[in-house]
Design a protein around this motif. Structure first.
Motif, PDB file in Angstrom:
ATOM      1  N   SER A  13       0.840  -1.189   0.000  1.00  0.00           N
ATOM      2  CA  SER A  13       0.000   0.000   0.000  1.00  0.00           C
ATOM      3  C   SER A  13       0.874   1.236   0.000  1.00  0.00           C
ATOM      4  O   SER A  13       1.851   1.313   0.726  1.00  0.00           O
ATOM      5  CB  SER A  13      -0.903   0.006   1.231  1.00  0.00           C
ATOM      6  OG  SER A  13      -1.596  -1.224   1.315  1.00  0.00           O
ATOM      7  N   TYR A  49      -6.052  -2.970   4.189  1.00  0.00           N
ATOM      8  CA  TYR A  49      -5.489  -1.750   4.759  1.00  0.00           C
ATOM      9  C   TYR A  49      -6.404  -0.554   4.531  1.00  0.00           C
ATOM     10  O   TYR A  49      -6.434   0.366   5.343  1.00  0.00           O
ATOM     11  CB  TYR A  49      -4.110  -1.474   4.168  1.00  0.00           C
ATOM     12  CG  TYR A  49      -3.021  -2.342   4.756  1.00  0.00           C
ATOM     13  CD1 TYR A  49      -3.253  -3.125   5.876  1.00  0.00           C
ATOM     14  CD2 TYR A  49      -1.762  -2.368   4.191  1.00  0.00           C
ATOM     15  CE1 TYR A  49      -2.266  -3.916   6.411  1.00  0.00           C
ATOM     16  CE2 TYR A  49      -0.756  -3.166   4.730  1.00  0.00           C
ATOM     17  CZ  TYR A  49      -1.014  -3.939   5.838  1.00  0.00           C
ATOM     18  OH  TYR A  49      -0.035  -4.722   6.369  1.00  0.00           O
ATOM     19  N   GLU A 221       0.894  -9.899   9.350  1.00  0.00           N
ATOM     20  CA  GLU A 221       0.874  -9.966   7.888  1.00  0.00           C
ATOM     21  C   GLU A 221       2.004 -10.822   7.324  1.00  0.00           C
ATOM     22  O   GLU A 221       1.937 -11.254   6.182  1.00  0.00           O
ATOM     23  CB  GLU A 221       0.959  -8.553   7.303  1.00  0.00           C
ATOM     24  CG  GLU A 221      -0.319  -7.748   7.424  1.00  0.00           C
ATOM     25  CD  GLU A 221      -1.395  -8.255   6.474  1.00  0.00           C
ATOM     26  OE1 GLU A 221      -1.517  -7.708   5.371  1.00  0.00           O
ATOM     27  OE2 GLU A 221      -2.103  -9.221   6.842  1.00  0.00           O
TER      28      GLU A 221
END
Length: 376
Positions: A13, A49, A221
């Motif tokens: 991201s 996210y 993650e």
């Protein structure tokens, strides 16, 4: 003791944090488009996210824990509010999904722009892309009259949040992409640098020691197996319990963890608890059950395939899966958690390779010695 290894395609991201001057009436901290964010829950594998950073408390967590030095302490987080934005890059690609936050900085109302971009692998051209996004941001601010050019354009701080498996070694500076030239031309070259957060570059132990919610999310993650996943979830629950935003984060992250686990562990029975801290024990128990069932299914699959190709071959495949899992446990116990690449080697290994690696476990001084050249 390690658990069953699993994997998935990592997403990255990209966030822009832009500061602009202007005045608007305060709005609640809740997402301004609750229906849209509810719909996103069904797609958390791709945009988890985005869901997280639609909440002011997690934006604050990210900045307090990982922002460049000197930035976080300038912001008054009690004034965070989610704005709306629609951006078009110079390539005429709309960026309607980007998130925009406003916040007060040293008593003045400014705007914090959180532009979200997904990236699966390191990108050599990221500084150039950042330049386009910043240009699109400035264009939007001027067209919407959020800023007056007479007051000057706002400063922008670009941050890349990357969670791919390969480490990011590419430059974060646009100027480094420009070929050598006479010094007289340097003042005319574009200058831009982004702040890189490579999640996988943080050792799991370092993230756990931080005892912060975002650090625990980063750790979760990048868990290679079920045992590591349980540790990361426990660390996340502990960090939530210590957070001043416990009640709010408990609910948000309970939903996020549920969907992330169901993506990674198909068939996992996740409790319907609205609070992660209250459902943690049941969740760990269900992960253990899922692991046992996964091992049993793997062995059963090997036997069933053997019935089609011959009982002998099927039993061998079932035994090979068991050998790979056993070797994974031994290696993790001796050398610590394995990387995603090492997990993949185990999963794809031949019986001869597994036997060779197993023989080396006791005497090898490192994982590199275990996984030395074994061509069979």
């Amino acid at each position: 003791m390690p658990g069953v290894f699993y994997g998935e395609t990592r997403l990255a991201s990209v966030y822009f944090l832009g500061l602009t001057h202007g005045q608007r009436e305060p709005q609640p901290l809740e997402p301004t488009h609750p229906t849209r964010y509810t719909a996103q829950m069904a797609h958390l594998h791709d945009s988890g996210y985005k869901y997280l950073f639609s909440h002011a408390e997690l934006v604050q967590e990210l900045l307090e824990t990982f922002a460049p030095p000197g930035v976080s302490e300038l912001l008054d987080y009690t004034t965070l509010r989610l704005e709306s934005g629609n951006y078009v890059t110079p390539a005429m690609k709309p960026r309607a999904d980007d998130l925009v936050w406003s916040v007060e900085l040293q008593g003045r109302r400014i705007y914090l722009y959180l532009l979200l971009e997904f990236q699966s692998t390191p990108d050599d051209t990221m500084p150039m892309r950042m330049l386009q996004y910043v240009a699109a941001l400035y264009d939007h601010l001027l067209r919407s009259k959020a800023v007056d050019i007479a007051d000057g354009l706002p400063p922008v701080l670009p941050i890349v949040l990357y969670n791919g498996d390969a480490r990011w070694r590419q430059s974060s500076e646009l100027y480094s992409l420009i070929r050598p030239h006479p010094p007289v031309l340097k003042p005319f070259q574009p200058q831009l640098k982004f702040w890189l957060l490579d999640e996988g570059a943080f050792p799991a132990a370092e993230l756990e020691d931080m005892q912060r919610v975002m650090a625990a999310i980063f750790c979760f993650e990048h868990t290679p197996d079920t045992a590591a996943a349980k540790r990361a979830i426990r660390s996340l629950a502990d960090a939530i319990a210590k957070s001043p935003f416990k009640q709010r984060l408990d609910r948000v992250l309970a939903h996020w963890v549920k969907y992330r686990l169901e993506t990674r562990m198909p068939g996992l029975n996740t409790p319907d608890a609205d609070e992660l801290t209250r459902g943690i024990n049941m969740l760990e128990t269900n992960i253990d059950r899922w692991e046992a069932q996964a091992i049993a299914r793997g062995m059963q699959q090997g036997i069933q395939q053997g019935m089609q190709r011959g009982i002998q071959q099927g039993m061998q495949q079932g035994m090979q899966l068991g050998e790979a899992l056993l070797l994974q446990r031994q290696l993790t116990r001796r050398f610590g958690e394995l990387s995603a690449a090492q997990q993949a080697r185990l999963a794809a290994a031949t019986p001869a390779q597994l036997e060779t690696w197993g023989d080396r476990v006791l005497d090898a001084a490192s994982l590199d010695e275990v996984f030395g050249d074994t061509r069979h």
